[in-house]
Design a protein around this motif. Structure first.
Motif, PDB file in Angstrom:
ATOM      1  N   ARG A 251      -2.688   8.700   8.263  1.00 58.74           N
ATOM      2  CA  ARG A 251      -4.136   8.552   8.051  1.00 58.74           C
ATOM      3  C   ARG A 251      -4.562   8.538   6.580  1.00 58.74           C
ATOM      4  O   ARG A 251      -5.402   9.332   6.143  1.00 58.74           O
ATOM      5  CB  ARG A 251      -4.906   9.646   8.784  1.00 58.74           C
ATOM      6  CG  ARG A 251      -4.575   9.722  10.267  1.00 58.74           C
ATOM      7  CD  ARG A 251      -5.773  10.087  11.095  1.00 58.74           C
ATOM      8  NE  ARG A 251      -6.617   8.917  11.334  1.00 58.74           N
ATOM      9  CZ  ARG A 251      -7.804   8.946  11.931  1.00 58.74           C
ATOM     10  NH1 ARG A 251      -8.307  10.064  12.332  1.00 58.74           N
ATOM     11  NH2 ARG A 251      -8.489   7.851  12.113  1.00 58.74           N
ATOM     12  N   SER A 276       0.442   0.715  11.376  1.00 62.78           N
ATOM     13  CA  SER A 276      -0.742   0.754  12.242  1.00 62.78           C
ATOM     14  C   SER A 276      -2.059   0.975  11.494  1.00 62.78           C
ATOM     15  O   SER A 276      -2.702   2.016  11.617  1.00 62.78           O
ATOM     16  CB  SER A 276      -0.612   1.771  13.387  1.00 62.78           C
ATOM     17  OG  SER A 276       0.136   2.886  13.064  1.00 62.78           O
ATOM     18  N   ALA A 277      -2.433  -0.041  10.721  1.00 61.13           N
ATOM     19  CA  ALA A 277      -3.692   0.026   9.980  1.00 61.13           C
ATOM     20  C   ALA A 277      -4.874  -0.108  10.946  1.00 61.13           C
ATOM     21  O   ALA A 277      -4.813  -0.861  11.910  1.00 61.13           O
ATOM     22  CB  ALA A 277      -3.725  -1.068   8.937  1.00 61.13           C
ATOM     23  N   GLU A 278      -5.935   0.657  10.695  1.00 65.47           N
ATOM     24  CA  GLU A 278      -7.159   0.547  11.504  1.00 65.47           C
ATOM     25  C   GLU A 278      -8.359   0.669  10.575  1.00 65.47           C
ATOM     26  O   GLU A 278      -8.216   1.117   9.432  1.00 65.47           O
ATOM     27  CB  GLU A 278      -7.204   1.653  12.577  1.00 65.47           C
ATOM     28  CG  GLU A 278      -7.003   3.023  11.988  1.00 65.47           C
ATOM     29  CD  GLU A 278      -7.152   4.172  12.974  1.00 65.47           C
ATOM     30  OE1 GLU A 278      -7.966   4.089  13.886  1.00 65.47           O
ATOM     31  OE2 GLU A 278      -6.467   5.177  12.770  1.00 65.47           O
ATOM     32  N   ASP A 279      -9.529   0.264  11.064  1.00 66.24           N
ATOM     33  CA  ASP A 279     -10.742   0.377  10.262  1.00 66.24           C
ATOM     34  C   ASP A 279     -11.449   1.681  10.604  1.00 66.24           C
ATOM     35  O   ASP A 279     -11.743   1.944  11.755  1.00 66.24           O
ATOM     36  CB  ASP A 279     -11.648  -0.829  10.586  1.00 66.24           C
ATOM     37  CG  ASP A 279     -12.882  -0.843   9.714  1.00 66.24           C
ATOM     38  OD1 ASP A 279     -13.721   0.071   9.860  1.00 66.24           O
ATOM     39  OD2 ASP A 279     -13.010  -1.752   8.874  1.00 66.24           O
ATOM     40  N   VAL A 280     -11.687   2.516   9.596  1.00 62.74           N
ATOM     41  CA  VAL A 280     -12.415   3.769   9.832  1.00 62.74           C
ATOM     42  C   VAL A 280     -13.648   3.767   8.927  1.00 62.74           C
ATOM     43  O   VAL A 280     -13.540   3.953   7.712  1.00 62.74           O
ATOM     44  CB  VAL A 280     -11.525   5.006   9.546  1.00 62.74           C
ATOM     45  CG1 VAL A 280     -12.301   6.299   9.778  1.00 62.74           C
ATOM     46  CG2 VAL A 280     -10.269   4.999  10.405  1.00 62.74           C
ATOM     47  N   PRO A 284      -9.960   0.585   5.350  1.00 60.83           N
ATOM     48  CA  PRO A 284      -8.690   0.472   6.058  1.00 60.83           C
ATOM     49  C   PRO A 284      -7.871   1.757   5.921  1.00 60.83           C
ATOM     50  O   PRO A 284      -7.771   2.311   4.830  1.00 60.83           O
ATOM     51  CB  PRO A 284      -7.989  -0.702   5.357  1.00 60.83           C
ATOM     52  CG  PRO A 284      -8.641  -0.822   4.030  1.00 60.83           C
ATOM     53  CD  PRO A 284     -10.019  -0.215   4.132  1.00 60.83           C
ATOM     54  N   ALA A 286      -4.163   3.783   7.222  1.00 63.79           N
ATOM     55  CA  ALA A 286      -2.845   3.552   7.829  1.00 63.79           C
ATOM     56  C   ALA A 286      -1.946   4.754   7.589  1.00 63.79           C
ATOM     57  O   ALA A 286      -2.251   5.622   6.770  1.00 63.79           O
ATOM     58  CB  ALA A 286      -2.202   2.305   7.226  1.00 63.79           C
TER      59      ALA A 286
END
Ligand code: S3P
Length: 424
Positions: A251, A276-280, A284, A286
């Motif tokens: 994270r 596993s990159a995600e938008d928070v 971005p 990861a």
């Protein structure tokens, strides 16, 4: 946690410092209560929180969260005394923009290191917008009195790529409810504009330029602060220095304006992957996984890459001391204006522990070797000098003694215990 990785190989780096400051400031300027998760608890972020509290903002812990009761745009109250920013340049620069648009006088002060750092780069564009400032010392630093009031819009060409200058202008315009655009020679970290956009402020980004339009108010918003890539960089470097080790940091913010160091470490031969990159909340995020090889190669880095790795240069220089050949770092004169003169501090400390290194006006050269390293490192109270040499010491047998090691409290209070656990 990623499968197959032990506790010893996992580091949960603390919340991002830049995003933490901005989360508190933007929540303070919003209407209503914002809940912030993952906020960095450190001396620098405490400086922003206590400055906001002195301006009438209620901030209360709620378990793992912090709740900020916003006062709305231009809603801060007249402070009863000077606003102490500690060691934190981000607090001083960003708050100078916020306060420039508040119709009262306020005075920013700081510790000895912050008082030496330049403020005119932020106040010059704010003066152009209509604010007035009184410098109380003979130089360009704190204490600084801000005579805030009505401001007009601005189009500013910044001579320096600096997110602190850019953010001071954007936050002044936000509160004054005028438009602003800022163009930089290279793109600096863009958290302020991402966070403003997430809160409904009109933002247009075009290459190295950003413009904001007028927002009548900002709604309160719950948010989460991802891990700090500048803190993760120390463990990426540790993995690069320890062939066979694989270190995982879940994270972490992997905003492209912040991860130049990861790219350079790859060029040196280590493996750094973003999983596993995600938008928070517009950033971005990861899991970063880093592992070393048997040897590291030297690198050349210049001005174009500098803003995306400016805070990581002390660590890069220490890494370069174990790489094959000569590393050349240029375009980094901004380092002379950080918590210490980081060009002088890094080069002198490398020399003090037996590394061949030389100062350039805007950078340094470092010749790598496998020689035993030992000696005393003077941090000058600079957290990033302490952590960079701490990693080098942990990876090379512990002959490096660090004076004033507790200065890491500015950005990463648990650094030494995390390092001891991972490097054992
Ligand atoms: C920061 C911006 C950078 C960086 C500092 C934090 C920020 O400084 O070095 O640690 O949060 O905006 P400059 O804006 O002076 O480049």
């Amino acid at each position: 946690m990623t499968t197959g990785i032990s506790i010893r190989d996992t580091v949960r780096v603390p919340g991002d410092k830049s995003i933490s400051h901005r989360s508190l400031i933007l929540a303070a300027l919003s209407d209503g209560a914002s809940r912030i998760g993952g906020l960095l608890r450190s001396a620098d972020v405490d400086s922003t929180a206590s400055v906001l509290a002195a301006l009438g903002v209620a901030i209360e812990p709620d378990g793992e969260f912090v709740v900020v009761h916003g006062r709305g745009l231009r809603g801060l109250l007249v402070p009863k005394g000077p606003l102490y920013c500690g060691n934190s340049g981000t607090t001083a620069r960003l708050m100078s923009g916020v306060l420039a648009a508040h119709a009262f006088d306020s005075t920013l002060t700081g510790d000895a290191s912050l008082s030496r750092r330049p403020m005119r780069r932020a106040t010059t564009p704010l003066e152009r917008m209509g604010a007035h400032f009184t410098f109380q010392s003979s130089h360009d630093g704190l204490p600084l009195t801000i005579h805030g009031g009505t401001l007009s819009s601005i189009g500013w060409e910044s001579a320096t790529a600096s997110a602190q200058i850019k953010s001071a202008i954007l936050l002044a315009a936000l509160n004054a409810q005028v438009g602003a655009s800022v163009t930089e020679p290279e793109k600096s970290r863009d958290h302020t504009e991402r966070m403003l956009a997430a809160r409904g402020v009109p933002v247009i980004v075009d290459g190295n330029s950003v413009s904001i339009g007028v927002a009548r108010s900002m709604p309160a918003m719950d948010s989460f602060v991802p891990g700090d890539p500048s803190s993760a960089a120390f463990f990426v470097a540790l993995a690069a220095l320890l062939p066979g080790r694989d270190i995982v940091m879940p994270r972490v913010c992997v905003n492209p304006t912040r991860i130049g160091f990861m790219e350079v470490v790859r060029r040196m031969g280590a493996t750094v992957t973003l999983v596993s990159a995600e938008d928070v909340g517009g950033e971005p995020v990861a899991t970063i996984r880093a592992s070393g090889r048997d040897s590291l190669a030297s690198v050349t880095v210049g001005a174009a890459e500098m803003p995306s790795m400016i805070d990581e240069i002390p660590m890069l220089a220490c890494l370069a001391s174990r790489a094959e050949g000569e590393t050349v770092i240029t375009g980094a004169s901004e380092l002379r204006h950080k918590e210490s003169d980081r060009i002088a501090a890094v080069v002198r400390n490398l020399q003090a522990i037996g590394v061949e290194a030389e100062e350039l006006t805007d950078g340094m050269t470092i010749r790598g070797s496998n020689a035993a390293l030992s000696g005393t490192v003077e941090t000058h109270g600079d957290h990033r000098i302490a952590m960079a040499f701490g990693v080098l010491g942990a990876a090379t047998g512990g002959g490096i003694h660090i004076v004033d090691a507790e200065c890491v409290n500015v950005s990463y209070p648990a650094f030494w215990s995390d390092l001891r656990r991972v490097a054992q």
